[in-house]
Write a protein that holds these residues in place. Structure first.
Motif, PDB file in Angstrom:
ATOM      1  N   LEU A  44       0.961  -1.284   0.139  1.00 10.87           N
ATOM      2  CA  LEU A  44      -0.183  -0.094  -0.173  1.00 10.87           C
ATOM      3  C   LEU A  44       0.948   1.377  -0.027  1.00 10.87           C
ATOM      4  N   ARG A  45       0.840   2.095  -1.125  1.00 12.76           N
ATOM      5  CA  ARG A  45       1.420   3.333  -1.248  1.00 12.76           C
ATOM      6  C   ARG A  45       0.577   4.575  -1.556  1.00 12.76           C
ATOM      7  N   GLY A  46       0.830   5.636  -0.782  1.00  8.79           N
ATOM      8  CA  GLY A  46       0.242   6.834  -0.973  1.00  8.79           C
ATOM      9  C   GLY A  46      -0.126   7.095  -2.383  1.00  8.79           C
ATOM     10  N   GLY A  47      -1.137   7.450  -2.965  1.00  3.99           N
ATOM     11  CA  GLY A  47      -1.563   7.757  -4.273  1.00  3.99           C
ATOM     12  C   GLY A  47      -1.836   6.606  -5.155  1.00  3.99           C
ATOM     13  N   ASN A  48      -1.527   5.333  -4.604  1.00  2.00           N
ATOM     14  CA  ASN A  48      -2.043   4.099  -5.664  1.00  2.00           C
ATOM     15  C   ASN A  48      -3.544   3.867  -5.016  1.00  2.00           C
ATOM     16  N   VAL A  49      -3.973   2.866  -5.758  1.00  3.93           N
ATOM     17  CA  VAL A  49      -5.377   2.428  -5.809  1.00  3.93           C
ATOM     18  C   VAL A  49      -5.498   1.195  -4.827  1.00  3.93           C
TER      19      VAL A  49
END
Length: 169
Positions: free
Chosen positions: A36-41
């Motif tokens: 999980l990474r900021g900006g990803n869905v």
């Protein structure tokens, strides 16, 4: 079960998790299997116990789990089940039934704690434990209150780590 929330929201007064509406499980994952990474869905998988097609399941996210400001994602109608049983909640009649949203950006090098909230709203009026007739009106409207206020409702939050957003190229 007791309310599993990070900001003091409570469940309805009449919580029998094997009979009444409830949130059984919530899983947050990346749609492509990565971290999980900021900006990803991200994808939300929720399992609930529902008693009627007039029940509703609301989804929210907060970019900061320490001080949540809940943002509405969507409301889903679970399939009708009598007797009540567990079911995974998806978006009906769509090519891509997963419930997805874009993770808020994370600019902290060490990552961020974000949260998802799932609210199971019962359509049963407080005075009728049998579920018949179903007359409670708020199950038909978009939620404007992030805490549950119904006798048979359930609210659960999940806090998870999000890696920093990718740097612009």
């Amino acid at each position: 079960n007791a309310p599993n929330t990070i900001d003091g929201c409570s469940d309805g007064q009449d919580k029998n998790a094997t009979y009444n509406e409830s949130v059984s499980r919530v899983i947050i994952s990346s749609i492509n299997g990565d971290e999980l990474r900021g900006g990803n869905v991200a994808k939300i998988q929720a399992t609930v116990i529902s008693r009627s097609r007039k029940d509703r399941v609301d989804f929210y996210f907060a970019s900061n789990a320490s001080s949540p400001v809940w943002q509405f994602i969507t409301t889903v109608t679970p399939l009708e089940t009598l007797p009540p049983r567990e079911m995974e909640v998806t978006l009906p009649y769509t090519r891509f039934p997963d419930i997805t949203y874009t993770l808020p950006n994370c600019v902290t090098a060490s990552g961020c704690k974000q949260a998802v909230r799932v609210v199971s709203r019962s359509s049963r009026p407080p005075s009728d434990p049998t579920g018949l007739p179903i007359t409670r009106g708020d199950a038909y409207m978009k939620p404007n209150f992030k805490c549950s206020n119904g006798r048979y409702d359930d609210v659960d939050d999940v806090v998870f780590e999000v890696l920093p957003s990718p740097r612009p190229k």
